[in-house]
Design a protein around this motif. Sequence first.
Motif, PDB file in Angstrom:
ATOM      1  N   PHE A 101       0.841  -1.200   0.000  1.00 56.58           N
ATOM      2  CA  PHE A 101       0.000   0.000   0.000  1.00 56.58           C
ATOM      3  C   PHE A 101       0.873   1.246   0.000  1.00 56.58           C
ATOM      4  O   PHE A 101       0.616   2.214  -0.735  1.00 56.58           O
ATOM      5  CB  PHE A 101      -0.925   0.015   1.233  1.00 56.58           C
ATOM      6  CG  PHE A 101      -2.231  -0.681   1.008  1.00 56.58           C
ATOM      7  CD1 PHE A 101      -3.115  -0.184   0.065  1.00 56.58           C
ATOM      8  CD2 PHE A 101      -2.575  -1.806   1.725  1.00 56.58           C
ATOM      9  CE1 PHE A 101      -4.330  -0.819  -0.149  1.00 56.58           C
ATOM     10  CE2 PHE A 101      -3.786  -2.446   1.514  1.00 56.58           C
ATOM     11  CZ  PHE A 101      -4.660  -1.950   0.573  1.00 56.58           C
ATOM     12  N   GLY A 102       1.913   1.205   0.839  1.00 54.79           N
ATOM     13  CA  GLY A 102       2.836   2.346   0.901  1.00 54.79           C
ATOM     14  C   GLY A 102       3.426   2.657  -0.458  1.00 54.79           C
ATOM     15  O   GLY A 102       3.501   3.822  -0.880  1.00 54.79           O
ATOM     16  N   PHE A 103       3.796   1.602  -1.190  1.00 53.88           N
ATOM     17  CA  PHE A 103       4.361   1.802  -2.532  1.00 53.88           C
ATOM     18  C   PHE A 103       3.366   2.533  -3.419  1.00 53.88           C
ATOM     19  O   PHE A 103       3.710   3.488  -4.115  1.00 53.88           O
ATOM     20  CB  PHE A 103       4.719   0.438  -3.137  1.00 53.88           C
ATOM     21  CG  PHE A 103       5.242   0.521  -4.536  1.00 53.88           C
ATOM     22  CD1 PHE A 103       6.596   0.715  -4.778  1.00 53.88           C
ATOM     23  CD2 PHE A 103       4.388   0.420  -5.617  1.00 53.88           C
ATOM     24  CE1 PHE A 103       7.080   0.804  -6.063  1.00 53.88           C
ATOM     25  CE2 PHE A 103       4.864   0.511  -6.916  1.00 53.88           C
ATOM     26  CZ  PHE A 103       6.204   0.704  -7.131  1.00 53.88           C
ATOM     27  N   MET A 104       2.119   2.095  -3.377  1.00 49.35           N
ATOM     28  CA  MET A 104       1.109   2.708  -4.248  1.00 49.35           C
ATOM     29  C   MET A 104       0.840   4.153  -3.847  1.00 49.35           C
ATOM     30  O   MET A 104       0.621   5.019  -4.712  1.00 49.35           O
ATOM     31  CB  MET A 104      -0.200   1.910  -4.205  1.00 49.35           C
ATOM     32  CG  MET A 104      -0.128   0.547  -4.860  1.00 49.35           C
ATOM     33  SD  MET A 104       0.565   0.541  -6.523  1.00 49.35           S
ATOM     34  CE  MET A 104      -0.719   1.368  -7.442  1.00 49.35           C
ATOM     35  N   VAL A 105       0.889   4.439  -2.546  1.00 47.24           N
ATOM     36  CA  VAL A 105       0.659   5.815  -2.082  1.00 47.24           C
ATOM     37  C   VAL A 105       1.771   6.724  -2.596  1.00 47.24           C
ATOM     38  O   VAL A 105       1.521   7.793  -3.184  1.00 47.24           O
ATOM     39  CB  VAL A 105       0.563   5.859  -0.544  1.00 47.24           C
ATOM     40  CG1 VAL A 105       0.607   7.297  -0.041  1.00 47.24           C
ATOM     41  CG2 VAL A 105      -0.723   5.174  -0.083  1.00 47.24           C
ATOM     42  N   VAL A 106       3.019   6.259  -2.432  1.00 44.25           N
ATOM     43  CA  VAL A 106       4.153   7.058  -2.922  1.00 44.25           C
ATOM     44  C   VAL A 106       4.032   7.272  -4.427  1.00 44.25           C
ATOM     45  O   VAL A 106       4.245   8.372  -4.948  1.00 44.25           O
ATOM     46  CB  VAL A 106       5.483   6.366  -2.567  1.00 44.25           C
ATOM     47  CG1 VAL A 106       6.653   7.077  -3.225  1.00 44.25           C
ATOM     48  CG2 VAL A 106       5.665   6.323  -1.071  1.00 44.25           C
TER      49      VAL A 106
END
Lengths: 194, 587
Positions: A101-106
């Motif tokens: 999820f963090g990857f997609m947010v960034v």
Amino acid sequence: MEIPYTVEPRPDTGLYNAKLGIWLFLASEVMLFGALFSSYVLLRTGNPNWVQHPMNVPMATLNTMILISSSVTVILAWAGLRMKNFAQFRKYGILTLLLSFGFMVVKGIEYNAEFELGLFPWTDNYMAVYFTMTGLHGLHVIGGIVVLGYLLGPGAKMWKTKPEQFTNRVETFGLYWHFVDLVWIFLFPSLYLL
Amino acid sequence: MDDHGHADHGHDEHHEEGFIRKYIFSVDHKVIGIQYGLTALCFLMFGFCLMILMRWQLASPGAPIPLIGGWLGDANAPGGIMLPEFYNQLGAMHGTIMVFLAVVPMIVGAFGNYVVPLQIGAPDMAFPKLNMMSYWVYFVGGIVMLASFFMPGGAANSGWTSYAPLSIIATSGQTAWLIGMIFLITSSLLGSMNIIVTIFQLRAPGMTWMRLPYFIWAQLVTSFLLVLAFPPLEAAGVMQLMDRVAGTSFFMPSGLYVSGEILEYAGGGSVLLWQHLFWFLAHPEVYVLILPAFGIVAEVIANNTRKPLWGYKALVYSGIFLGFMSFVVWAHHMFMTGMGTVISAFFQTTTMIISIPSVVILTALLISLWGGSIRFNTPMLFALAFLPMFGIGGLTGLPLGLAPTDIHLHDTYYVIGHFHYVVAPGTIFGIFAGIYYWFPKITGRRMSEALGKAHFFSSLIFINGIFFPMFLTGLAGVSRRLYDGGAQYSHAAPVMHWNSFMSYAAFGLLAAQLFFIVNFVWSIFRGKEAGDNPWDATTLDMCATTSPPMGHGNFKVIPTVHRGPYDYSAPGAEDSFLPQTAPKQEG
């Protein structure tokens, strides 16, 4: 009649069915991204007016770290199942999910910043390659999130009934996840650094 | 192998499945194979009808289409007279439907699905649910393709090759084509991975690699081609979709003028890139079309000559080598694009090399006939006709594979004649051989030999009547894409009379299929009982199953294999065939 080798490996090939299946799937994925990378090379070398827009390298570096860490956690999750430790699987599985999820947010923040600078897929072919390749990679990450969400949620019931098959499922997911990571390892330098 | 084998499986503990689970969303490879087969046959007929419309137009340009002309709509054929735009749609969709919706689903989806698990002694495919998904994704792809005819501007009209930039500025039917292709590619990937895993993992005990029937080898190589060659087209499809929908310029060169206006694209793209990516799939695709046909023909020939295939190992190694080489010949489709003489020299060399394994396979099949006491039944007739027909197709390909001769022949009817000889009286005859051969196994009833022979001989004559004159018109320089068949060019005048000849042959071929349709439907209900081994064959699909094979798991007990696939007329044996399950004699 049951289909053989769904769980235990076939002695002469050393693989269970799903493992061979996922390797073949990854082979086709290599060809998919291979075609995109080749197209990128051809378009870039064939165009004397190629423009390389400055990209947000620190953000992409952060994303690289996130994705590599998630590759480690997905291994630890699988290792937990191998050691019959379901709690470890849950812990590292959720961590993997959070990292993806963090990857997609960034990635979303990056996209947004590029849109604000007026950089869109139709701006030029560098942006076209950038959005197509990172977009397709992003779809793979989303696919991974869906599968991992299933394995942690409703799919986890299988641990009670067929623990070995469940462990195999997590292993094949791990192979896929490593591939998604690997694609990014190639995307990062070729789109951001070169 | 008692006659009651399929009658008593209903008594065991399997609960009855509902109609939908059993026949529509089935996970049984046999039902999925039949679904694939029937759908593909419908598309084969539909694609053929598109061609009939085109042939009407070519034989009598500007004449109103009889009977159905009024139904085609004013946008396509006002007053029944075909517009050039509609002709282009028919051409593009004929190619697309025949290759991606008819022949590949038939030969890989239907035969691969139905026969592979039976021949290797497996209870089902390795991934039954993926198998079901593969069919339904194919089905959706087919619906998208058909629906595109009703879009504004009609279906895709840039040829089945969809060359950029024409395809990017084309009407919205092209977008539907791309979306449909992405479905079809996904379906093919799921199906072919399943076939590979099944062959690697689910072979019965004793079924070693060199005991596999040749059909299995053909399916294995074909599936590898599909897994590795289709994704680049998927990538290209995504890029073309981006060009059309998101306004990118992957395939759009700078400063492109269309109808006197400069297009609003950033430019800097490469039109050659599309062609490279397209042919990187589409050349291996040619071998996807022909290899399983080799497999079917090999089965039928071994069975009906009642002797082992000549050069089984040579056939296997040639098939694998053909698979490898098919990845490095694609640019022989592009000699005329200005990609450069060095690249042309490379690709014409590899093209000459790839003809070697093809000739080895054809020669081995031909020599297999030597000294056999041949049974001339319908499948065998189709298999026998396959050999010279594929031979003509292959040999006429040599001048196209060499850059200097290709310059003259490129994009003429000669090319159409060449690849249709490979695909129509080649692969489609192989498909018919397969249908006539496996029909008794699938339905438990034989097809009529008299109707089958009528179908065969009429088809053979008419199909040659269509395609052989194409070599003549092509050598005279008639381009393949003219909607009036070349009437506007004086250099075509001496060969124009062939257009009506070819069209009459095409209408005759359509009529000849009635023999097949009647035979097919009639035999399902009224055909003679086939027995469990209708052709006295040695392979597991025929010798170890009932007709039709039982629903759950194909075999009562997974058979053990003791010998090679074609032990016909073994010296000292009582029967003319020794099934693969027959134990080796001691001593």
